[in-house]
Design an enzyme around this catalytic site. Structure first.
Site, PDB file in Angstrom:
ATOM      1  N   GLU A  40       0.756  -1.214   0.241  1.00  0.00           N
ATOM      2  CA  GLU A  40      -0.041   0.428  -0.339  1.00  0.00           C
ATOM      3  C   GLU A  40       0.544   1.218   0.432  1.00  0.00           C
ATOM      4  O   GLU A  40       2.085   1.612   0.913  1.00  0.00           O
ATOM      5  CB  GLU A  40      -0.782  -0.198   1.079  1.00  0.00           C
ATOM      6  CG  GLU A  40      -2.034   1.140   0.787  1.00  0.00           C
ATOM      7  CD  GLU A  40      -2.290   1.337   2.352  1.00  0.00           C
ATOM      8  OE1 GLU A  40      -3.643   2.217   2.470  1.00  0.00           O
ATOM      9  OE2 GLU A  40      -2.495   0.661   3.362  1.00  0.00           O
ATOM     10  N   LYS A 110      -9.907   1.273  -2.384  1.00  0.00           N
ATOM     11  CA  LYS A 110     -10.268   1.209  -0.761  1.00  0.00           C
ATOM     12  C   LYS A 110     -11.807   2.007  -0.211  1.00  0.00           C
ATOM     13  O   LYS A 110     -11.757   2.418  -0.095  1.00  0.00           O
ATOM     14  CB  LYS A 110      -8.630   1.619  -0.149  1.00  0.00           C
ATOM     15  CG  LYS A 110      -9.080   1.317   1.518  1.00  0.00           C
ATOM     16  CD  LYS A 110      -7.705   1.394   2.547  1.00  0.00           C
ATOM     17  CE  LYS A 110      -7.128   0.834   3.434  1.00  0.00           C
ATOM     18  NZ  LYS A 110      -6.313   1.790   4.320  1.00  0.00           N
ATOM     19  N   CYS A 151      -5.216  -2.649   2.674  1.00  0.00           N
ATOM     20  CA  CYS A 151      -5.004  -2.864   4.347  1.00  0.00           C
ATOM     21  C   CYS A 151      -6.323  -3.428   5.113  1.00  0.00           C
ATOM     22  O   CYS A 151      -6.111  -4.615   5.200  1.00  0.00           O
ATOM     23  CB  CYS A 151      -4.369  -1.722   3.966  1.00  0.00           C
ATOM     24  SG  CYS A 151      -3.380  -1.881   5.460  1.00  0.00           S
TER      25      CYS A 151
END
Length: 275
Positions: A40, A110, A151
């Site tokens: 990331e 995300k 993540c």
């Protein structure tokens, strides 16, 4: 199928980060990796202000680098994630998948914003970036369905279950997991998501201190559908590789058919979150 996770110690120095990513991606390809996953925010990672200041348009230098190196090395590349300028007040935390032909295969923004407090340090990702709202399954050059996550997403099993139900056999997890949560939660979460989805999980984490008080825990991992850790990275910039037994995955899904045995008609989401 051979895959790799690249572990980086990204900093606010973009040129330094790009050189490290380029070198390790090439080394992973030389080691036989057909699919490489980066971490990331690898192009620039420092304070929130430094990271956001380095945001770029979707079709900027990172996409150009990713398409070029994927074609050069003839690999599938999940180019971690980068801070994307979207034209709105807040940007996005965006991951891209590029195929061996150098063509963009998919992008993912995300979904879950990292708005938490860890060891007294407050993170507020939503202050600079807006959440995505699309679950993405793409496909590698050899036809294997690949789910895209980033993540903090790994703490939301419903996302990973949907990816598996949509056919994902591989799930990429580019991450910058904090040092504390890497030590206590990272492996448990990755193995749980692999077992629940009966999927291979390729998790590329950041490592080291990116700015004062901002530190990632490393330990990038590749986990099989039985929850067995096939490879773990030491706490340095490096890459790990593993051979994925896709036939074994199909056998696991056949003999322990937890995906097929789901009963979605019995599931009811609470209308209120009490936690």
């Amino acid at each position: 199928m051979r895959v790799a996770a690249v572990q980086l110690h990204s900093t606010p120095d973009r040129d330094r980060n790009l050189a490290a990513a380029d070198r390790l991606t090439r080394e992973a390809a030389r080691a036989g990796a057909e699919l490489v996953v980066l971490p990331e925010k690898w192009p620039v990672l420092g304070t929130p202000e430094q990271t956001i200041a380095a945001a770029e348009p979707f079709d900027g230098p990172i996409l150009h680098w990713a398409t070029s190196i994927a074609k050069d090395l003839q690999i599938d590349l999940v180019a971690g994630s980068f801070s994307e300028k979207t034209g709105e007040e807040r940007g996005a935390n965006t991951s891209i998948h590029v195929g061996p032909d150098g063509e963009l295969k998919a992008s993912y923004r995300k979904i879950h914003m990292f708005d938490v407090e860890v060891n007294g340090h407050v993170y507020k990702e939503s202050a600079h970036e807006a959440p995505g709202d699309e679950i993405v399954v793409t496909e590698t050059a050899n036809g294997v369905p690949l789910g895209l996550t980033i993540c903090y997403d790994v703490r939301f099993p419903e996302l990973y279950r949907i990816l598996a139900v949509k056919g994902a056999q591989l799930i990429a997890v580019p991450a910058a997991f904090t040092f504390a949560t890497t030590r206590d939660h990272w492996e448990v979460l990755l193995r749980a998501r692999a077992i629940e989805g009966q999927a291979f999980v390729i998790a590329a984490n950041q490592v080291g201190e990116h700015a004062p008080g901002i530190r990632s825990g490393g330990r990038s991992m590749i986990v099989d559908p039985w929850g067995v850790v096939l490879a773990t990275a030491p706490d340095t910039e490096t890459f790990i590789v593993a051979e994925l037994d896709l036939a074994r995955q199909q056998e696991i899904r056949r003999t322990l058919p937890s995906l097929a045995n789901r009963r979605p008609e019995a599931y009811r989401w609470p209308t209120e979150v009490t936690a």
